[in-house]
Design an enzyme around this catalytic site. Structure first.
Site, PDB file in Angstrom:
ATOM      1  N   LYS A   1      30.809  29.255  42.668  1.00 53.28           N
ATOM      2  CA  LYS A   1      30.700  30.713  42.684  1.00 53.28           C
ATOM      3  C   LYS A   1      29.925  31.214  41.464  1.00 53.28           C
ATOM      4  O   LYS A   1      30.034  30.640  40.370  1.00 53.28           O
ATOM      5  CB  LYS A   1      32.144  31.241  42.697  1.00 53.28           C
ATOM      6  CG  LYS A   1      32.380  32.636  42.239  1.00 53.28           C
ATOM      7  CD  LYS A   1      33.876  32.939  42.270  1.00 53.28           C
ATOM      8  CE  LYS A   1      34.404  33.182  40.871  1.00 53.28           C
ATOM      9  NZ  LYS A   1      34.736  34.565  40.551  1.00 53.28           N
TER      10      LYS A   1
ATOM     11  N   LYS B   1      31.021  34.954  35.516  1.00 55.33           N
ATOM     12  CA  LYS B   1      30.702  35.404  34.152  1.00 55.33           C
ATOM     13  C   LYS B   1      30.894  34.270  33.153  1.00 55.33           C
ATOM     14  O   LYS B   1      30.214  34.198  32.147  1.00 55.33           O
ATOM     15  CB  LYS B   1      31.689  36.494  33.720  1.00 55.33           C
ATOM     16  CG  LYS B   1      31.616  37.764  34.481  1.00 55.33           C
ATOM     17  CD  LYS B   1      32.531  38.791  33.785  1.00 55.33           C
ATOM     18  CE  LYS B   1      33.026  39.828  34.752  1.00 55.33           C
ATOM     19  NZ  LYS B   1      34.333  39.520  35.339  1.00 55.33           N
TER      20      LYS B   1
ATOM     21  N   LYS C   1      41.268  27.281  36.191  1.00 55.21           N
ATOM     22  CA  LYS C   1      41.078  27.753  34.812  1.00 55.21           C
ATOM     23  C   LYS C   1      41.922  26.973  33.810  1.00 55.21           C
ATOM     24  O   LYS C   1      41.520  26.803  32.666  1.00 55.21           O
ATOM     25  CB  LYS C   1      41.360  29.261  34.713  1.00 55.21           C
ATOM     26  CG  LYS C   1      40.276  30.087  35.407  1.00 55.21           C
ATOM     27  CD  LYS C   1      40.244  31.529  34.987  1.00 55.21           C
ATOM     28  CE  LYS C   1      38.999  32.198  35.569  1.00 55.21           C
ATOM     29  NZ  LYS C   1      38.915  33.618  35.355  1.00 55.21           N
TER      30      LYS C   1
HETATM   31  N1  AQP Z   1      30.490  35.288  42.918  1.00 54.77           N
HETATM   32  C1  AQP Z   1      31.085  36.345  43.447  1.00 54.77           C
HETATM   33  N2  AQP Z   1      30.737  36.790  44.681  1.00 54.77           N
HETATM   34  C2  AQP Z   1      31.323  37.885  45.230  1.00 54.77           C
HETATM   35  N3  AQP Z   1      32.271  38.617  44.588  1.00 54.77           N
HETATM   36  C3  AQP Z   1      32.634  38.215  43.355  1.00 54.77           C
HETATM   37  N4  AQP Z   1      33.525  38.707  42.459  1.00 54.77           N
HETATM   38  C4  AQP Z   1      33.519  37.934  41.348  1.00 54.77           C
HETATM   39  N5  AQP Z   1      32.645  36.929  41.484  1.00 54.77           N
HETATM   40  C5  AQP Z   1      32.073  37.076  42.719  1.00 54.77           C
HETATM   41  C6  AQP Z   1      34.320  39.910  42.681  1.00 54.77           C
HETATM   42  O1  AQP Z   1      34.040  40.826  41.628  1.00 54.77           O
HETATM   43  C7  AQP Z   1      35.217  41.580  41.345  1.00 54.77           C
HETATM   44  C8  AQP Z   1      35.460  41.596  39.858  1.00 54.77           C
HETATM   45  O2  AQP Z   1      35.691  40.266  39.423  1.00 54.77           O
HETATM   46  P1  AQP Z   1      36.465  39.967  38.074  1.00 54.77           P
HETATM   47  O3  AQP Z   1      35.827  40.681  36.978  1.00 54.77           O
HETATM   48  O4  AQP Z   1      37.909  40.244  38.269  1.00 54.77           O
HETATM   49  O5  AQP Z   1      36.263  38.476  37.791  1.00 54.77           O
HETATM   50  P2  AQP Z   1      36.446  37.159  38.597  1.00 54.77           P
HETATM   51  O6  AQP Z   1      36.800  37.366  40.023  1.00 54.77           O
HETATM   52  O7  AQP Z   1      37.358  36.256  37.850  1.00 54.77           O
HETATM   53  O8  AQP Z   1      34.989  36.628  38.608  1.00 54.77           O
HETATM   54  P3  AQP Z   1      33.990  36.246  37.491  1.00 54.77           P
HETATM   55  O9  AQP Z   1      32.977  37.315  37.408  1.00 54.77           O
HETATM   56  O10 AQP Z   1      33.516  34.904  37.854  1.00 54.77           O
HETATM   57  O11 AQP Z   1      34.740  36.227  36.121  1.00 54.77           O
HETATM   58  P4  AQP Z   1      35.289  35.018  35.252  1.00 54.77           P
HETATM   59  O12 AQP Z   1      34.182  34.058  35.052  1.00 54.77           O
HETATM   60  O13 AQP Z   1      35.725  35.717  33.991  1.00 54.77           O
HETATM   61  O14 AQP Z   1      36.435  34.428  36.016  1.00 54.77           O
HETATM   62  C9  AQP Z   1      36.353  40.970  42.151  1.00 54.77           C
HETATM   63  O15 AQP Z   1      36.580  41.755  43.297  1.00 54.77           O
HETATM   64  C10 AQP Z   1      35.811  39.626  42.542  1.00 54.77           C
HETATM   65  O16 AQP Z   1      36.358  39.173  43.767  1.00 54.77           O
END
Ligand code: AQP
Length: 332
Positions: free
Chosen positions: A195, A198, A112
């Protein structure tokens, strides 16, 4: 005594299929067996610049999604992190017990922060300490997360262990990860080696839980898929995109990847994608519709968040007092 679950999602945008299959679907099943706290981690969200109105909207939408997906707000605690000040207090205490070298190893920070690390914010660097505080604040025994959070959870365990060792105490429960193997890492629909996220630029790369049936069908139709093989089979190295679609289908249908691969062994890419889309619409539309319905009743959602925050603060304060005692803080 029941074990304690803590988990959360960031209100950084729409929740997507990866969040649902990797985390929320598991939470729904776990609420029967454990005492559960499901947080909306808004303090984590601001490690990246946020628009205030969008952050407020996303916070309520995530609360609505938890409930729509099947988390019972009467049985479980649902709240947004910034309402419970003990998260920040414990994060400071833990930050004073966490070597910077441990944080420098975190791959999410490296990803990031990118190349320009000196300009990255301190909060982005210390994010895993706040995450450790979130978990340790509640004597959490199990943390259900997707695979991307495994390294942060390992760090939370190290922080708890080293604090316990330093202060010759067992005050912190060392939490266990609960990572459901099959859908632990749902990948982007545009690139099977990245992965689903969002924050990815292309909306076509993810299925948002707010997408309507037509959009879901379109996204699966446009999903990247190799053309050089006959039939459908699972091979993450040679066919990352098709393997990802098989993973998604299996997780949605509650069958193994092997069963899904057998079912589609003789199908063409087009028919297979259509089946994945149909199943995704069938499983996700009830959630999407309920989220829309709940978002029309902000007062109800806020009452859930307020009630959850009060319950969480009470538990957190009790545990934090124990830690303050151990450290030698005077409090009244
Ligand atoms: N691609 C994924 N596959 C399986 N699990 C996933 N998680 C996130 N992406 C995947 C799991 O969802 C939970 C909540 O995630 P988060 O909101 O804390 O965000 P993150 O892990 O940083 O993932 P994002 O959605 O990709 O957000 P951004 O883009 O903002 O970084 C967690 O349990 C995570 O493991």
């Amino acid at each position: 005594m029941k074990g304690q679950i803590f988990s959360g999602a960031q209100p950084t945008g729409n929740l997507h299929l990866g969040n649902y299959l990797g985390a929320i679907k598991q939470w729904v099943a776990l609420q029967e067996e454990y005492d559960c706290i499901f947080c909306i981690v808004d303090m984590h969200a601001i490690t990246i610049t946020q628009n205030a109105d969008e952050l407020r909207h996303n916070t309520r939408e995530i609360a609505a999604t938890y409930i729509a997906a099947g988390i019972d707000p009467k049985k479980n605690i649902i709240y947004n992190q910034s309402m419970v000040k003990q998260h920040a207090e414990l994060a400071w205490i833990l930050g004073c017990n966490t070597p910077m070298g441990w944080l420098s190893r975190m791959t999410q920070f490296k990803d990031k922060a990118g190349k320009n690390r000196d300009n990255a914010m301190l909060g982005l660097f210390s994010y895993p300490v706040l995450m450790a505080a979130d978990i340790l604040l509640f004597n959490t025994s199990h943390v259900p997360v997707g695979e991307d959070q495994k390294q942060h959870l390992e760090l939370a365990r190290e922080i708890a262990t080293s604090f316990n060792h330093h202060y010759k105490t067992e005050a912190f429960v060392v939490p266990e990860p609960l990572i459901k193997q099959e859908a632990a890492r749902v990948m982007s629909l545009r690139d099977g080696t990245e992965k689903m996220s969002k924050s990815a630029e292309s909306d076509l790369s993810r299925i948002n839980l707010s997408d309507d049936a037509e959009t879901i069908a379109k996204k699966f139709k446009k999903a990247k898929a190799d053309m050089e093989f006959d039939g459908i089979f699972y091979d993450k190295e040679k066919r990352p995109e098709i393997s990802n679609l098989l993973t998604i289908y299996a997780a949605l249908a509650d069958i193994s990847i092997r069963q899904a691969a057998t079912q589609f062994a003789k199908s063409g890419n087009g028919d297979f994608k259509q089946s994945v889309a149909d199943l995704a619409v069938e499983k996700l539309s009830p959630i999407t519709n309920e989220v829309k319905h709940l978002m029309n009743d902000v007062a109800y959602l806020d009452s859930i968040l307020k009630d959850g925050a009060e319950k969480a603060a009470e538990k957190a304060e009790k545990n934090l007092k124990t830690i303050k005692d151990i450290i030698g803080f005077v409090y009244f």
